[in-house]
Design a protein around this motif. Structure first.
Motif, PDB file in Angstrom:
ATOM      1  N   GLU A 140       0.824  -1.204   0.000  1.00 51.50           N
ATOM      2  CA  GLU A 140       0.000   0.000   0.000  1.00 51.50           C
ATOM      3  C   GLU A 140       0.869   1.271   0.000  1.00 51.50           C
ATOM      4  O   GLU A 140       0.589   2.237  -0.683  1.00 51.50           O
ATOM      5  CB  GLU A 140      -0.850  -0.038   1.272  1.00 51.50           C
ATOM      6  CG  GLU A 140      -1.784   1.111   1.429  1.00 51.50           C
ATOM      7  CD  GLU A 140      -2.814   0.821   2.526  1.00 51.50           C
ATOM      8  OE1 GLU A 140      -3.791   0.122   2.207  1.00 51.50           O
ATOM      9  OE2 GLU A 140      -2.659   1.284   3.666  1.00 51.50           O
ATOM     10  N   PHE A 195       2.495   2.460  -3.350  1.00 53.98           N
ATOM     11  CA  PHE A 195       1.560   2.653  -4.414  1.00 53.98           C
ATOM     12  C   PHE A 195       1.904   3.790  -5.377  1.00 53.98           C
ATOM     13  O   PHE A 195       2.018   3.607  -6.582  1.00 53.98           O
ATOM     14  CB  PHE A 195       0.247   2.952  -3.731  1.00 53.98           C
ATOM     15  CG  PHE A 195      -0.812   2.833  -4.670  1.00 53.98           C
ATOM     16  CD1 PHE A 195      -1.171   1.602  -5.134  1.00 53.98           C
ATOM     17  CD2 PHE A 195      -1.393   3.958  -5.176  1.00 53.98           C
ATOM     18  CE1 PHE A 195      -2.142   1.504  -6.086  1.00 53.98           C
ATOM     19  CE2 PHE A 195      -2.345   3.848  -6.113  1.00 53.98           C
ATOM     20  CZ  PHE A 195      -2.735   2.627  -6.567  1.00 53.98           C
ATOM     21  N   ILE A 197      -7.795  -7.205 -14.198  1.00 53.35           N
ATOM     22  CA  ILE A 197      -6.845  -7.078 -13.092  1.00 53.35           C
ATOM     23  C   ILE A 197      -7.556  -7.099 -11.745  1.00 53.35           C
ATOM     24  O   ILE A 197      -8.443  -6.303 -11.491  1.00 53.35           O
ATOM     25  CB  ILE A 197      -6.071  -5.750 -13.195  1.00 53.35           C
ATOM     26  CG1 ILE A 197      -5.272  -5.696 -14.492  1.00 53.35           C
ATOM     27  CG2 ILE A 197      -5.149  -5.589 -11.991  1.00 53.35           C
ATOM     28  CD1 ILE A 197      -4.218  -6.750 -14.607  1.00 53.35           C
ATOM     29  N   MET A 198      -7.139  -8.030 -10.916  1.00 57.06           N
ATOM     30  CA  MET A 198      -7.555  -7.992  -9.523  1.00 57.06           C
ATOM     31  C   MET A 198      -6.435  -7.300  -8.773  1.00 57.06           C
ATOM     32  O   MET A 198      -5.270  -7.691  -8.914  1.00 57.06           O
ATOM     33  CB  MET A 198      -7.711  -9.405  -8.976  1.00 57.06           C
ATOM     34  CG  MET A 198      -8.946 -10.092  -9.441  1.00 57.06           C
ATOM     35  SD  MET A 198     -10.383  -9.524  -8.558  1.00 57.06           S
ATOM     36  CE  MET A 198     -10.723 -10.997  -7.633  1.00 57.06           C
ATOM     37  N   PHE A 199      -6.798  -6.328  -7.994  1.00 60.18           N
ATOM     38  CA  PHE A 199      -5.769  -5.539  -7.348  1.00 60.18           C
ATOM     39  C   PHE A 199      -5.767  -5.763  -5.845  1.00 60.18           C
ATOM     40  O   PHE A 199      -6.812  -5.669  -5.199  1.00 60.18           O
ATOM     41  CB  PHE A 199      -6.018  -4.068  -7.675  1.00 60.18           C
ATOM     42  CG  PHE A 199      -4.902  -3.178  -7.280  1.00 60.18           C
ATOM     43  CD1 PHE A 199      -3.712  -3.210  -7.970  1.00 60.18           C
ATOM     44  CD2 PHE A 199      -5.047  -2.301  -6.227  1.00 60.18           C
ATOM     45  CE1 PHE A 199      -2.667  -2.379  -7.617  1.00 60.18           C
ATOM     46  CE2 PHE A 199      -4.014  -1.463  -5.860  1.00 60.18           C
ATOM     47  CZ  PHE A 199      -2.817  -1.512  -6.554  1.00 60.18           C
ATOM     48  N   HIS A 200      -4.612  -6.080  -5.322  1.00 56.98           N
ATOM     49  CA  HIS A 200      -4.504  -6.310  -3.885  1.00 56.98           C
ATOM     50  C   HIS A 200      -3.402  -5.434  -3.311  1.00 56.98           C
ATOM     51  O   HIS A 200      -2.346  -5.286  -3.918  1.00 56.98           O
ATOM     52  CB  HIS A 200      -4.132  -7.762  -3.596  1.00 56.98           C
ATOM     53  CG  HIS A 200      -4.927  -8.761  -4.357  1.00 56.98           C
ATOM     54  ND1 HIS A 200      -6.011  -9.408  -3.829  1.00 56.98           N
ATOM     55  CD2 HIS A 200      -4.802  -9.225  -5.614  1.00 56.98           C
ATOM     56  CE1 HIS A 200      -6.517 -10.233  -4.732  1.00 56.98           C
ATOM     57  NE2 HIS A 200      -5.796 -10.146  -5.826  1.00 56.98           N
ATOM     58  N   THR A 201      -3.656  -4.885  -2.146  1.00 58.90           N
ATOM     59  CA  THR A 201      -2.572  -4.175  -1.481  1.00 58.90           C
ATOM     60  C   THR A 201      -2.310  -4.835  -0.140  1.00 58.90           C
ATOM     61  O   THR A 201      -3.209  -5.383   0.492  1.00 58.90           O
ATOM     62  CB  THR A 201      -2.910  -2.696  -1.243  1.00 58.90           C
ATOM     63  OG1 THR A 201      -4.173  -2.583  -0.617  1.00 58.90           O
ATOM     64  CG2 THR A 201      -2.936  -1.942  -2.543  1.00 58.90           C
ATOM     65  N   SER A 234      -4.238  -5.657   5.954  1.00 61.87           N
ATOM     66  CA  SER A 234      -4.216  -6.767   5.007  1.00 61.87           C
ATOM     67  C   SER A 234      -2.866  -7.454   4.970  1.00 61.87           C
ATOM     68  O   SER A 234      -1.951  -7.002   4.313  1.00 61.87           O
ATOM     69  CB  SER A 234      -4.571  -6.265   3.621  1.00 61.87           C
ATOM     70  OG  SER A 234      -3.898  -5.066   3.342  1.00 61.87           O
ATOM     71  N   ASP A 244      -3.629 -13.169   3.941  1.00 58.62           N
ATOM     72  CA  ASP A 244      -5.018 -12.989   3.524  1.00 58.62           C
ATOM     73  C   ASP A 244      -5.102 -12.747   2.031  1.00 58.62           C
ATOM     74  O   ASP A 244      -6.012 -13.222   1.348  1.00 58.62           O
ATOM     75  CB  ASP A 244      -5.630 -11.786   4.247  1.00 58.62           C
ATOM     76  CG  ASP A 244      -5.621 -11.981   5.755  1.00 58.62           C
ATOM     77  OD1 ASP A 244      -5.653 -13.145   6.190  1.00 58.62           O
ATOM     78  OD2 ASP A 244      -5.575 -10.963   6.465  1.00 58.62           O
ATOM     79  N   VAL A 245      -4.148 -11.975   1.551  1.00 60.16           N
ATOM     80  CA  VAL A 245      -4.142 -11.675   0.128  1.00 60.16           C
ATOM     81  C   VAL A 245      -3.993 -12.956  -0.682  1.00 60.16           C
ATOM     82  O   VAL A 245      -4.736 -13.196  -1.640  1.00 60.16           O
ATOM     83  CB  VAL A 245      -2.999 -10.697  -0.213  1.00 60.16           C
ATOM     84  CG1 VAL A 245      -2.845 -10.575  -1.717  1.00 60.16           C
ATOM     85  CG2 VAL A 245      -3.264  -9.336   0.407  1.00 60.16           C
ATOM     86  N   GLU A 281      -4.761 -15.909   0.208  1.00 61.90           N
ATOM     87  CA  GLU A 281      -6.022 -16.633   0.348  1.00 61.90           C
ATOM     88  C   GLU A 281      -7.028 -16.171  -0.711  1.00 61.90           C
ATOM     89  O   GLU A 281      -7.618 -16.975  -1.421  1.00 61.90           O
ATOM     90  CB  GLU A 281      -6.581 -16.378   1.756  1.00 61.90           C
ATOM     91  CG  GLU A 281      -7.884 -17.063   2.056  1.00 61.90           C
ATOM     92  CD  GLU A 281      -7.682 -18.424   2.703  1.00 61.90           C
ATOM     93  OE1 GLU A 281      -6.523 -18.766   3.023  1.00 61.90           O
ATOM     94  OE2 GLU A 281      -8.689 -19.146   2.871  1.00 61.90           O
TER      95      GLU A 281
END
Lengths: 336, 336
Positions: B70, B73, B94-98, B104, B108-109, B111
């Motif tokens: 994060e 970014f 696009i799936m975006f994860h931070t 987070s 968990d990400v 997962e």
DNA sequence: TTGTAGGCGTTATCAG
DNA sequence: CTGATAACGCCTACAA
């Protein structure tokens, strides 16, 4: 490693798939010992529910789309942080879309949003049209627009979390009027025209109410690689206004550098205000005056609003336009 | 507007759903006039294929996950642009994860990545562990890591697009050795420790090869709100090294400001190099020397590599570690 | 408390 | 060239 499914778990735990489904979804009707047995099987096999299949079965993807302009990416970082944090809390996945002139037109983005069957979408108020929002509306996709204010079109399924830039500029202008100053320039930022329009409108309103006309909207075309290049050229034939307002840090810094190099000093010859804050405004000497805009909160509030819309929360039915507050933060480039 | 499905289209066009499916997927076996009829029905009803159902049927989602810290970014904006543009070309969503410390965790990400059944993932080399990468590998999710170099673990399903920061620092150090200078500091950036480690290792190697020891790795804890606060304090008791190297723009600028305010001048008392370029380095006076790193290209190459891995392109089987080039760009904070 | 069966919207395989 | 029909993996009445 074979993709393992709910059936595999069911067989392993010697129950039916329905039971497995129940423990996955925290149904409280399943007996303790069988729950344990199932959970053990799940762990043993490393089973993870297939969100795609769940999405199909439930007609609900628990993912929301975020779309923003590619160019504004770095600038929207904090808002995005707010969005992501809240999304995480509510367990929403994020589909991320960027728009840019060449490669990804807004139309394509909308297309893929609809196909993805996301539950909702967050739109940054940069570069989409009324028409495109209506498409989203036609497909009944709850939408919230974050950034600047959107016009009140009949579409009530779209929320809005915004800063009232019109008012901000209006107040700013009046503050200078009170000091007897009306030589104010506003430097255009092509990356966010909707915000620019609102700032301009606010200034115009203030001028008009004082029987004057706002004329110093400084726009420059894209042949200049940067605002610095433009302003350096500009100051050869113009002197800066007593007050120069820019939207973003890079323009403010460019103004300071170009102005200084042209022999003007800030804030004595020209006061400088950058509307949107950034850490770089504290790295210049003098520090640049700016506004504190609750960016992170805007993201957080926007996402929270969206989640409420997704569960049809009554409280947001007629209350989905949220005006965020800001406050002026004078530093060293202004004399107030 | 009722969610309209392939059945609705089929009925409207008076064909079977199989035929509709064929025209959606550009099968060339369908007769021209029926194709037209179907396309008309599609347009009339505003039908958009349900990507979720397609995903289920095909066991393929045509979406890839991007995960980054994060905090980083804003800094990764250009790489992200490269990633997004290429993803767009290949029609990947696009799936975006931070990731962030509090909300987070990487676990968990991972997962949610697995549950989403994305086809592949792009990892920024910040804050994940070897272990976490192995999980991805267990689930057979093609992965490419972008940024700095990853250690050569046995996992060959993970690609890597990187800058060789170790080499960069090694060369930089030797360049100063040639000028007879060995008073060199490296300022830590906690946001990207893996890159820092590599820079440090490169310097250490150069020092060691010259029979010296590298000692000036400047680290500071988080009680300091910023590197500026720290350096201001630091310069009260230390003088700056002849050469100061930082990773990011804000540290470089902080060093310049704190140094200048402590009575030192750049580059005469201390030369300054910021490894990662940014536009802000051109906004300071003097301009900060830096390296040109092909950020956009790194993103583009990484995504292209991933797409190849996704179609099992043989050419990348044993060729998925890509070393990107960089070049030194001296400006005004160095004397070379 | 658990299992059975139908449905979510597509694709793919076979017949015709 | 077109149409049934069985997957894809999961959820949810409905029954037992």
């Amino acid at each position: 490693m074979k993709r393992i499914t709910i059936y595999d778990v069911a067989k392993e735990a010697d129950v039916s798939l329905a039971t497995v489904s129940r423990v996955i979804n925290d149904s409280n009707v399943v007996r303790e010992d069988t729950r344990l047995r199932v959970q053990e099987a799940i762990k043993k096999l490393g089973y993870k529910p297939n969100a795609i299949a769940q999405g199909l079965a439930l007609s609900k993807t628990t993912t929301v789309s975020i779309v923003m302009s590619e160019k504004l990416f770095a600038y929207n970082a904090k808002i995005l942080n707010g969005l992501m944090d809240v999304a995480k809390i509510y367990n929403y996945n994020i589909m991320f879309h960027t728009t840019s002139k060449g490669i990804s037109r807004m139309q394509d983005v909308i297309e893929s949003i609809i196909k993805s069957r996301v539950d909702g979408v967050i739109l940054f108020n940069d570069n989409f049209s009324q028409e495109e929002m209506e498409v989203l509306n036609d497909y009944q996709i709850p939408t919230v627009v974050v950034g600047s204010r959107i016009e009140d079109n009949g579409i009530e399924t779209v929320g809005n979390v915004y800063i009232n830039f019109e008012q901000l500029a209006y107040e700013l202008t009046n503050r200078y009027f009170e000091r007897g100053i009306d030589d104010i320039s506003l430097v255009e930022d092509k990356l966010n025209m909707s915000t620019m329009q609102q700032l301009k409108a606010g200034m115009e309103r203030a001028f008009k109410e004082n029987g004057k006309e706002f004329t110093k909207y400084i726009s420059y075309d894209e042949t200049y690689k940067s605002s610095y290049a433009f302003l350096t050229e500009y100051f050869k034939t113009h002197k800066p206004s007593k007050v120069v307002v820019t939207l973003r840090d890079s323009q403010a810094i460019a103004m300071m550098n170009a102005g200084t190099e042209a022999g003007y000093t800030v804030p004595d010859d020209a006061e400088l205000i950058c509307v949107l804050n950034s850490k770089y405004l504290m790295m210049t000497r003098p520090n640049v005056s700016t506004y504190n805009v609750p960016e992170y909160d805007m993201g957080a509030v926007a996402m929270r609003l969206l989640t409420k819309m997704l569960v049809n929360d009554e409280s947001v039915k007629n209350n989905n336009k949220i005006n965020m507050s800001y406050n002026y933060m004078p530093r060293q480039t202004t004399k107030d």
